[in-house]
Write a protein that holds these residues in place. Structure first.
Motif, mmCIF file in Angstrom:
data_model
loop_
_atom_site.group_PDB
_atom_site.id
_atom_site.type_symbol
_atom_site.label_atom_id
_atom_site.label_comp_id
_atom_site.label_asym_id
_atom_site.label_seq_id
_atom_site.Cartn_x
_atom_site.Cartn_y
_atom_site.Cartn_z
ATOM 1 N N MET A 68 -13.864 -10.876 -4.041
ATOM 2 C CA MET A 68 -12.863 -9.865 -3.819
ATOM 3 C C MET A 68 -11.745 -9.930 -4.692
ATOM 4 O O MET A 68 -11.553 -11.107 -5.694
ATOM 5 N N HIS A 69 -11.148 -9.038 -5.171
ATOM 6 C CA HIS A 69 -10.060 -9.187 -6.279
ATOM 7 C C HIS A 69 -8.788 -9.554 -5.635
ATOM 8 O O HIS A 69 -8.498 -9.300 -4.402
ATOM 9 N N HIS A 70 -7.989 -9.904 -6.668
ATOM 10 C CA HIS A 70 -6.830 -10.718 -6.260
ATOM 11 C C HIS A 70 -5.584 -10.102 -6.644
ATOM 12 O O HIS A 70 -5.474 -9.470 -7.775
ATOM 13 N N TYR A 71 -4.529 -10.093 -6.129
ATOM 14 C CA TYR A 71 -3.321 -9.352 -6.263
ATOM 15 C C TYR A 71 -2.145 -10.023 -5.793
ATOM 16 O O TYR A 71 -2.167 -10.313 -4.442
ATOM 17 N N SER A 72 -1.063 -10.072 -6.645
ATOM 18 C CA SER A 72 0.243 -10.449 -5.972
ATOM 19 C C SER A 72 1.522 -10.130 -6.628
ATOM 20 O O SER A 72 1.566 -9.134 -7.530
ATOM 21 N N PHE A 73 2.521 -10.926 -6.438
ATOM 22 C CA PHE A 73 3.882 -10.374 -7.366
ATOM 23 C C PHE A 73 4.391 -11.593 -8.021
ATOM 24 O O PHE A 73 4.377 -12.763 -7.394
ATOM 25 N N ARG A 74 4.659 -11.728 -9.215
ATOM 26 C CA ARG A 74 5.085 -12.952 -9.850
ATOM 27 C C ARG A 74 6.226 -13.442 -9.682
ATOM 28 O O ARG A 74 7.193 -12.641 -8.995
ATOM 29 N N ASP A 75 6.538 -14.668 -9.749
ATOM 30 C CA ASP A 75 7.561 -15.631 -9.526
ATOM 31 C C ASP A 75 8.622 -15.180 -10.600
ATOM 32 O O ASP A 75 8.932 -16.079 -11.320
ATOM 33 N N SER A 76 8.859 -13.753 -10.492
ATOM 34 C CA SER A 76 9.984 -13.469 -11.941
ATOM 35 C C SER A 76 10.978 -12.341 -11.335
ATOM 36 O O SER A 76 10.514 -11.918 -10.353
ATOM 37 N N VAL A 77 11.764 -12.165 -12.260
ATOM 38 C CA VAL A 77 12.820 -10.944 -11.863
ATOM 39 C C VAL A 77 12.207 -9.698 -11.518
ATOM 40 O O VAL A 77 11.350 -9.381 -12.120
ATOM 41 N N PHE A 78 12.586 -9.266 -10.417
ATOM 42 C CA PHE A 78 11.985 -7.879 -9.794
ATOM 43 C C PHE A 78 10.703 -7.817 -9.465
ATOM 44 O O PHE A 78 10.028 -6.715 -9.062
ATOM 45 N N SER A 79 9.999 -9.088 -9.118
ATOM 46 C CA SER A 79 8.949 -9.534 -8.468
ATOM 47 C C SER A 79 7.608 -8.300 -9.198
ATOM 48 O O SER A 79 7.242 -7.650 -8.504
ATOM 49 N N PRO A 80 7.497 -8.497 -10.574
ATOM 50 C CA PRO A 80 6.396 -7.465 -10.985
ATOM 51 C C PRO A 80 4.932 -7.623 -10.506
ATOM 52 O O PRO A 80 4.630 -8.904 -10.144
ATOM 53 N N PRO A 81 4.178 -6.609 -10.221
ATOM 54 C CA PRO A 81 2.783 -7.091 -9.875
ATOM 55 C C PRO A 81 1.829 -7.662 -10.809
ATOM 56 O O PRO A 81 2.182 -7.754 -11.977
ATOM 57 N N VAL A 82 0.785 -8.247 -10.261
ATOM 58 C CA VAL A 82 0.052 -9.064 -11.032
ATOM 59 C C VAL A 82 -1.343 -9.149 -10.464
ATOM 60 O O VAL A 82 -1.639 -9.496 -9.239
ATOM 61 N N PHE A 83 -2.149 -8.883 -11.094
ATOM 62 C CA PHE A 83 -3.699 -8.781 -11.007
ATOM 63 C C PHE A 83 -4.530 -10.017 -11.238
ATOM 64 O O PHE A 83 -4.126 -10.262 -12.545
ATOM 65 N N GLY A 84 -5.505 -10.581 -10.630
ATOM 66 C CA GLY A 84 -6.094 -11.701 -11.126
ATOM 67 C C GLY A 84 -5.544 -13.159 -10.754
ATOM 68 O O GLY A 84 -5.437 -13.291 -9.411
ATOM 69 N N LYS A 85 -5.065 -13.765 -11.492
ATOM 70 C CA LYS A 85 -4.414 -15.030 -11.257
ATOM 71 C C LYS A 85 -3.487 -15.107 -10.321
ATOM 72 O O LYS A 85 -2.225 -14.374 -10.415
ATOM 73 N N LEU A 86 -3.402 -16.021 -9.217
ATOM 74 C CA LEU A 86 -2.336 -15.847 -8.186
ATOM 75 C C LEU A 86 -1.143 -16.703 -8.301
ATOM 76 O O LEU A 86 -1.278 -17.760 -8.667
ATOM 77 N N PRO A 87 0.191 -16.356 -8.195
ATOM 78 C CA PRO A 87 1.112 -16.906 -8.388
ATOM 79 C C PRO A 87 1.376 -18.065 -7.181
ATOM 80 O O PRO A 87 1.112 -17.761 -6.019
ATOM 81 N N GLN A 88 1.702 -19.322 -7.831
ATOM 82 C CA GLN A 88 1.823 -20.501 -6.502
ATOM 83 C C GLN A 88 3.396 -20.501 -6.338
ATOM 84 O O GLN A 88 4.167 -21.222 -6.725
ATOM 85 N N THR A 89 3.868 -19.404 -5.506
ATOM 86 C CA THR A 89 5.165 -19.384 -5.167
ATOM 87 C C THR A 89 5.339 -18.728 -3.841
ATOM 88 O O THR A 89 4.302 -18.691 -3.111
ATOM 89 N N SER A 90 6.361 -18.452 -3.262
ATOM 90 C CA SER A 90 6.611 -17.885 -2.056
ATOM 91 C C SER A 90 6.313 -16.530 -2.088
ATOM 92 O O SER A 90 7.377 -15.667 -2.686
ATOM 93 N N THR A 91 5.206 -15.832 -1.916
ATOM 94 C CA THR A 91 4.780 -14.558 -2.098
ATOM 95 C C THR A 91 3.568 -14.172 -1.329
ATOM 96 O O THR A 91 2.877 -15.144 -0.878
ATOM 97 N N PRO A 92 3.513 -12.870 -1.066
ATOM 98 C CA PRO A 92 2.091 -12.710 -0.271
ATOM 99 C C PRO A 92 1.078 -12.438 -1.346
ATOM 100 O O PRO A 92 1.092 -11.993 -2.423
ATOM 101 N N TRP A 93 -0.228 -12.762 -0.980
ATOM 102 C CA TRP A 93 -1.788 -12.675 -1.828
ATOM 103 C C TRP A 93 -2.432 -11.567 -0.919
ATOM 104 O O TRP A 93 -2.502 -11.709 0.218
ATOM 105 N N LEU A 94 -2.676 -10.670 -1.749
ATOM 106 C CA LEU A 94 -3.740 -9.644 -1.468
ATOM 107 C C LEU A 94 -4.959 -9.872 -1.884
ATOM 108 O O LEU A 94 -5.147 -9.967 -3.113
ATOM 109 N N PHE A 95 -6.081 -9.689 -1.039
ATOM 110 C CA PHE A 95 -7.423 -9.552 -1.567
ATOM 111 C C PHE A 95 -8.011 -8.376 -1.217
ATOM 112 O O PHE A 95 -7.953 -7.671 0.133
#
Length: 746
Positions: free
Chosen positions: A148-175
């Motif tokens: 499955m593909h991985h998607y989340s939001f980076r632990d950064s200002v305005f929570s930019p979207p990120v595909f692939g490597k999952l951020p290790q922070t308080s955020t939802p992970w989508l597969f």
């Protein structure tokens, strides 16, 4: 005894065949009582829901679901005791709960709730006594769906979207996968101190910051797993569950002044951001704005005051004395032109000589005001409870809310949230600090009927927003809205909307048509920041009525599921985003297509059926006035013009049984938005439309497509037999109200 691995498939078949309230449940599950806790136990949430199995001997638990076929395996790492099963109901819905206890460097209680007919699973872990953060990871999966593909939001200002490597922070992970099956896993409580762990392939856990030094007695932490078909649909189900769990009342998209009216903004990117007409002064410049718009017959709904008006230090967020002057062309006297931390939330007399309240009365508009972090040198540290860069004491927030209320401020914007967290170490290491900051802010402003906006939020603050009914808006992309930020804005808008918060694009200039289209279709605030005399009233009229009331769709502009797949597979395709207006059974869809980069491909296609359309539809391009009728299940294809950030947008209207596809107000971007088109009702031979008018409104031109000749009960109707398009001019009434027109086949 324990159920061995060789019996697990048989147990899984048994559990999946059991309904929540069926006779099979009584025969197969009730026999497993608490006294038989050493046995494996299973529970099903019924049709459409998840199944839960636990093995008391190993501490293993299995979560599975049919349609889509998804399976997760985890363990607490110790034998389970006091295993029980029971039914109940909470804010999410009816559930079947499996609860248990275990000992591992302390005593813990755990529960797994699977909801009836729902793809939601809720996990809870509670420490009976003292506990380490590392021992509170639950669920902690070692096996999960693969490929499955991985998607989340980076632990950064305005929570930019990120595909692939999952951020290790308080955020939802989508597969998600190519079949559009998807699941989301995230914290469900204690968002400020939560953290995701693992790679999503071999391990995945929801836990707490390792910096946490001490957990309070009986500390609880929750996590949520939502499994479904359709990426957008799964996001929606995940967000609805969290919002219900925290009893948030989701605001409508016209809930307050900032959402209801077109506004004037002075933040970064506006002409009067740390800038003014030196002949008029700052107050005089802004006081002239409402009259300038009134000269065009337009009423502004509110004005936003950014950080330039209150007292600040010369020390930047990094603590260095490098924030002395924001605009060196203007006066360096006083504190208004500084760009450091907050010293005092009061107006610099050089800007507003008598304070904010007299300025607001002279202006005649409600205010939205900005705030930043509290400077370490601020006198607030002695007067109030302040931790690091954050005010955590309730007295500060009550005094703040009183000041806001007495100054005519209706919306409070808390900015710099990413730095408030990172520069306040105790917010990561103490469970109370972040909650005190955010909870007290929300409670104090709500008590004074003031709404909030978050800015520069990382994912943990988006999640925290699921708790607050008066957090109505949130910024979902960087300062000064522009085409290169559209992609970020649209993806992160889906996160905001799922959590019951309306996205705000940020300020732009009114002549920028593309920005105006995206901002209006976001269904959130819309506001610009032009200097006096530079406003583009033709574009502003596309967004709002002359009384300033915005005409918007029902939900934000969000990615199509295909966008996620194209991005995950690195396909060079334009991005498509969509929203809609729903009048009973009649849905008008709006599709925005654009090229995120100069090398992006130009060809794109979509099926109207993916927008919720059925039968025949008409796809209309308001920019070129071209239209096409096709079946909802057929693909519509087109090509963007060359050039970076090339865009277009479409209105997609269903063809009713009477042969009419109604396109709405030809002068509005969201042409059937409910502040213009109040209602629509169709029969086999006619279509009745109720049209809303504001005070001092203009005539309205309605448009649509017809298959057979039609007539109208009022107004000036024109039919084009070549294109089968029609227009109808309705004269504006002398006062605000509605007019009803019926189109009938002749």
């Amino acid at each position: 005894m324990n159920i061995s691995e060789k019996h697990a498939p048989r147990l899984k078949r048994l559990v999946h065949g059991v309904g929540l309230y069926g006779a099979a449940a009584g025969l197969c599950l009730v026999l497993w009582s608490a006294a038989s806790a050493a046995l494996a136990m299973g529970a099903s949430s019924g049709s459409g829901g998840a199944s839960v199995e636990v093995d008391a001997g190993s501490g293993r638990y299995v979560i599975s679901k049919d349609q889509p076929d998804l399976r997760f395996v985890g363990s607490v790492g110790a034998p389970l005791t006091d295993v029980r099963r029971g039914d109940g109901q909470d804010a999410i819905g009816r559930y079947r709960e499996t609860s248990f206890a275990w000992t591992h460097d302390g005593r813990y209680l755990g529960s797994i709730r699977a909801y009836e007919g729902s793809p939601v699973v809720l996990f809870t872990v509670q420490a009976v006594g003292k506990a380490r953060a590392a021992d509170m990871r639950f669920p902690d999966f070692s096996r999960m769906p693969g490929a499955m593909h991985h998607y989340s939001f980076r632990d950064s200002v305005f929570s930019p979207p990120v595909f692939g490597k999952l951020p290790q922070t308080s955020t939802p992970w989508l597969f998600f996968d190519g079949k559009d099956d998807a699941y989301v896993v995230s914290p469900a409580s204690q968002f400020i101190v939560s953290k995701m762990f693992g790679d999503g392939e071999k391990s995945m856990a929801v836990g707490l910051n390792p910096e946490l030094h001490q957990l309070p007695a009986h500390f609880k932490h929750k996590a949520i797993l939502v499994m479904g078909h359709g990426i957008g649909r799964t996001w929606k189900q995940w967000g609805q569950a969290l919002v219900r769990l925290h009893h948030k009342q989701v605001p409508s998209n016209h809930a307050d002044d900032i959402l209801k009216y077109y506004g004037y903004w002075t933040d970064n990117g506006a002409d009067y951001y740390y800038n003014y007409d030196t002949e008029k002064g700052y107050a005089g410049t802004l006081e002239a704005i409402p009259g300038e718009y009134a000269r065009h017959g337009f009423k502004l709904g509110y004005m936003q005051l950014d950080s330039w008006w209150y007292k600040k230090s010369i020390y930047g967020v990094d603590g260095k004395p490098n924030a002395g002057h924001k605009n060196r062309r203007l006066s360096t006297k006083g504190t208004w032109n500084r760009y450091g931390g907050l010293m005092e939330y009061r107006a610099d007399p050089l800007v507003f000589a008598h304070g904010v309240a007299p300025f607001q009365k002279q202006l005649g508009l409600p205010l939205v005001t900005h705030n930043r972090w509290i400077d370490p040198r601020s006198p607030y540290h002695k007067k109030y409870q302040v931790t690091g860069y954050a005010a955590t004491g309730m007295k500060f927030w009550r005094d703040m809310a009183d000041y806001l209320h007495d100054s005519g401020i209706v919306d409070y914007e808390q900015d710099w949230l990413n730095f408030i967290y990172s520069k306040t170490p105790r917010m990561a290491s103490d469970v109370s600090v972040g909650n005190d900051f955010a909870d007290h802010m929300a409670a104090a402003t709500k008590a004074r009927h003031i709404d909030m906006q978050y800015c520069m939020a990382t994912p943990r603050f988006f999640l925290q927003g699921a708790k607050y009914s008066n957090l109505t808006t949130i910024r979902t992309s960087d300062d000064r809205f522009e085409p290169k930020k559209w992609r970020h804005f649209i993806y992160t808008s889906q996160l905001a909307h799922a959590l019951g918060i309306w996205p705000w694009s940020d300020v732009f200039k009114s002549h920028e048509t593309g920005n105006m289209i995206v901002s209006v279709l976001s269904a959130g605030p819309v506001g610009t920041g032009d200097a006096l005399g530079r406003e583009d009233m033709a574009n502003i009229d596309k967004a709002a009525r002359p009384d300033g009331v915005l005409v918007k769709p029902d939900v934000p502009l969000m990615p199509l599921d295909s966008d996620y797949l194209h991005a995950a597979e690195h396909e060079d395709a334009p991005m498509l985003a969509a929203t809609y207006t729903q009048h009973g059974s009649i849905r008008t869809s709006y599709v925005f297509a654009f090229a995120p980069g100069k090398d992006t491909g130009r060809q794109f296609h979509f099926k109207p059926s993916t927008l919720g359309q059925q039968g025949q539809v008409v796809i209309y391009d308001p920019l070129t006035h071209a239209s096409r009728e096709l079946a909802a299940g057929d693909a519509f294809s087109s090509t963007l013009k060359h050039g970076q950030y090339a865009y277009t947008y479409y209105i997609v209207a269903p063809v009713q049984a009477n042969g009419i596809a109604f396109l709405g107000d030809a002068g509005k971007i969201a042409s059937t938005g409910k502040t213009r088109i109040k209602s629509m009702h169709a029969s086999s031979r006619s279509l009745t439309v109720e049209v809303g008018f504001g005070k001092s409104d203009h005539d309205v031109i309605l448009s649509g497509h017809y298959q057979k000749s039609i007539k109208a009960s009022r107004g000036q109707l024109k039919l084009d037999s070549d294109t089968h398009m029609f227009t109808l001019r309705l004269r504006a009434p002398s006062s605000a109200g509605t007019q009803t027109v019926t189109f009938t086949q002749t």
